[in-house]
Design an enzyme around this catalytic site. Structure first.
Site, PDB file in Angstrom:
ATOM      1  N   ALA A 187       0.786  -1.199  -0.050  1.00  9.74           N
ATOM      2  CA  ALA A 187       0.021   0.006  -0.092  1.00  9.74           C
ATOM      3  C   ALA A 187       0.947   1.309   0.216  1.00  9.74           C
ATOM      4  O   ALA A 187       0.377   2.171  -0.508  1.00  9.74           O
ATOM      5  CB  ALA A 187      -1.036  -0.031   1.085  1.00  9.74           C
ATOM      6  N   PHE A 198      -2.835   0.765   5.044  1.00  8.08           N
ATOM      7  CA  PHE A 198      -3.896  -0.014   5.938  1.00  8.08           C
ATOM      8  C   PHE A 198      -3.352   0.157   7.474  1.00  8.08           C
ATOM      9  O   PHE A 198      -4.321   0.362   8.360  1.00  8.08           O
ATOM     10  CB  PHE A 198      -3.840  -1.411   5.849  1.00  8.08           C
ATOM     11  CG  PHE A 198      -4.465  -1.810   4.332  1.00  8.08           C
ATOM     12  CD1 PHE A 198      -5.915  -2.206   4.738  1.00  8.08           C
ATOM     13  CD2 PHE A 198      -3.648  -1.820   3.276  1.00  8.08           C
ATOM     14  CE1 PHE A 198      -6.549  -2.498   3.425  1.00  8.08           C
ATOM     15  CE2 PHE A 198      -4.511  -2.080   1.982  1.00  8.08           C
ATOM     16  CZ  PHE A 198      -6.045  -2.418   1.992  1.00  8.08           C
ATOM     17  N   GLN A 249       0.477  -6.362  -3.786  1.00 10.45           N
ATOM     18  CA  GLN A 249      -0.639  -6.546  -2.869  1.00 10.45           C
ATOM     19  C   GLN A 249      -1.712  -5.749  -3.142  1.00 10.45           C
ATOM     20  O   GLN A 249      -2.823  -5.666  -2.352  1.00 10.45           O
ATOM     21  CB  GLN A 249       0.099  -6.642  -1.624  1.00 10.45           C
ATOM     22  CG  GLN A 249       1.029  -7.733  -1.239  1.00 10.45           C
ATOM     23  CD  GLN A 249       1.587  -7.506   0.082  1.00 10.45           C
ATOM     24  OE1 GLN A 249       1.005  -7.890   1.228  1.00 10.45           O
ATOM     25  NE2 GLN A 249       2.649  -6.668   0.247  1.00 10.45           N
ATOM     26  N   ILE A 289      -4.734  -3.262  -4.817  1.00 14.68           N
ATOM     27  CA  ILE A 289      -6.023  -3.659  -5.621  1.00 14.68           C
ATOM     28  C   ILE A 289      -6.300  -2.520  -6.463  1.00 14.68           C
ATOM     29  O   ILE A 289      -7.313  -2.418  -6.992  1.00 14.68           O
ATOM     30  CB  ILE A 289      -7.110  -4.141  -4.618  1.00 14.68           C
ATOM     31  CG1 ILE A 289      -7.376  -2.852  -3.978  1.00 14.68           C
ATOM     32  CG2 ILE A 289      -6.744  -5.333  -4.012  1.00 14.68           C
ATOM     33  CD1 ILE A 289      -8.636  -3.297  -2.748  1.00 14.68           C
ATOM     34  N   HIS A 305      -3.978  -9.743  -4.515  1.00 14.40           N
ATOM     35  CA  HIS A 305      -5.168  -9.691  -3.648  1.00 14.40           C
ATOM     36  C   HIS A 305      -6.288  -9.188  -4.632  1.00 14.40           C
ATOM     37  O   HIS A 305      -7.321  -8.585  -4.269  1.00 14.40           O
ATOM     38  CB  HIS A 305      -5.038  -8.651  -2.667  1.00 14.40           C
ATOM     39  CG  HIS A 305      -4.079  -9.105  -1.652  1.00 14.40           C
ATOM     40  ND1 HIS A 305      -3.307  -8.358  -0.645  1.00 14.40           N
ATOM     41  CD2 HIS A 305      -3.626 -10.514  -1.042  1.00 14.40           C
ATOM     42  CE1 HIS A 305      -2.727  -9.020   0.070  1.00 14.40           C
ATOM     43  NE2 HIS A 305      -2.846 -10.391  -0.311  1.00 14.40           N
ATOM     44  N   CYS A 346     -24.594 -15.416 -12.831  1.00 13.04           N
ATOM     45  CA  CYS A 346     -24.077 -15.501 -14.078  1.00 13.04           C
ATOM     46  C   CYS A 346     -22.697 -15.463 -14.576  1.00 13.04           C
ATOM     47  O   CYS A 346     -22.424 -15.818 -15.741  1.00 13.04           O
ATOM     48  CB  CYS A 346     -25.179 -14.784 -15.069  1.00 13.04           C
ATOM     49  SG  CYS A 346     -24.551 -12.965 -15.212  1.00 13.04           S
ATOM     50  N   THR A 357       5.769  -2.030   2.165  1.00 12.55           N
ATOM     51  CA  THR A 357       4.914  -3.176   2.705  1.00 12.55           C
ATOM     52  C   THR A 357       5.681  -3.287   3.684  1.00 12.55           C
ATOM     53  O   THR A 357       6.766  -3.659   4.074  1.00 12.55           O
ATOM     54  CB  THR A 357       4.566  -4.173   1.658  1.00 12.55           C
ATOM     55  OG1 THR A 357       4.205  -5.254   2.260  1.00 12.55           O
ATOM     56  CG2 THR A 357       5.920  -4.633   1.223  1.00 12.55           C
ATOM     57  N   ASN A 397      10.598   1.405   2.432  1.00 17.50           N
ATOM     58  CA  ASN A 397       9.529   1.475   3.301  1.00 17.50           C
ATOM     59  C   ASN A 397       9.718   2.189   4.501  1.00 17.50           C
ATOM     60  O   ASN A 397      10.873   2.345   5.186  1.00 17.50           O
ATOM     61  CB  ASN A 397       9.259  -0.177   3.796  1.00 17.50           C
ATOM     62  CG  ASN A 397       7.749  -0.236   4.391  1.00 17.50           C
ATOM     63  OD1 ASN A 397       6.805  -0.061   3.836  1.00 17.50           O
ATOM     64  ND2 ASN A 397       7.601  -0.714   5.826  1.00 17.50           N
TER      65      ASN A 397
END
Length: 242
Positions: free
Chosen positions: A24, A35, A105, A107, A123, A134, A193, A216
């Site tokens: 992130a 997060f 990781q 999205i 992820h 369907c 991360t 990081n």
């Protein structure tokens, strides 16, 4: 004497096969919250009795779908976010002839938006959603523009994001491709991360290449095994090596 930024530039120059493993933190400069930081998603108050981690679980999605989507649309989706200097830097390396694979990781789809062509999304992605009845596919706009729970415009089935929620398994093919990329690269750069989320964090142990780098803000459990460690914002690091 060279500084650490010059050494990183040299590593990138020397290596042809490069894997960028992102969390992130690489998207924070784009306005997408992480997060676990003080302002991160997991530390934000919700109006529900459940914690953010509980809300983005498979069980909560099934039992409280409307509440899930209220939180998901507000806290997990950033359709107007743009790729930042870091996303673009690694996409540009590919354009310059480097073999660059992104294992992420995230999205948010910002690596693809920057131009990276080979991105393994561990992820899943907010940009792909499917009807559970369907199988019809829908983009992010359809979900964001739906009131409450989005339903299929053909069969009326409930739409689910193609995002790996807690209690769900990662895609086996994506896992295999990601591990193979890490095993066979010359340079692995880990960005943004904490390396505390498994099984993804465990993929790093498969690295057998020449150089291992971590960028990081906070220390990680792999720092002692790295050739270079930058405990700062990735955007600041990229500005110094461009």
């Amino acid at each position: 004497m060279k500084n650490e930024y010059e050494y990183l530039k040299d590593m990138i120059s020397e290596c042809q096969n490069i894997v960028i493993f992102t969390g992130a933190g690489i998207s924070v400069p784009s306005g997408v919250p992480d997060f676990r930081s003080a302002d991160g998603i997991y530390n934000q108050k919700t109006k529900f009795s459940a914690t953010p981690e509980d809300i983005i679980s498979h069980t909560f999605f099934v039992k409280h779908t409307e509440e899930f989507y209220e939180f998901y649309k507000d806290k997990m989706c950033y359709p107007n976010a743009e790729s930042n200097i870091a996303h673009k830097f690694f996409a540009d390396l590919e354009k310059k002839g480097k073999n660059v694979i992104v294992v992420t990781q995230n999205i948010d789809g910002l690596h693809q938006k920057a131009g990276s062509s080979l991105v393994y999304e561990l992820h899943g992605t907010v940009h792909q959603n499917f009807c559970q009845k369907c199988g019809r596919l829908f983009g992010l706009d359809y979900v964001m523009n739906s009131k409450g729970v989005p339903h299929c415009d053909k069969c009326g089935g409930t739409i689910k994001p193609n995002v790996v929620l807690y209690e769900e398994s990662l895609d086996e093919d994506t896992i295999s491709r990601s591990i193979n990329a890490i095993m066979t690269c010359d340079l692995l750069i880990i960005i943004g991360t904490s390396l505390r989320v498994y099984p993804a964090a465990g993929f790093v142990r498969y690295f057998k290449g020449r150089y291992l780098v971590v960028i990081n803000k906070e220390a990680t459990s792999y720092d002692s095994n790295c050739d270079l460690v930058f405990n700062e914002d990735v955007a600041e690091v990229i500005k110094k090596i461009k």
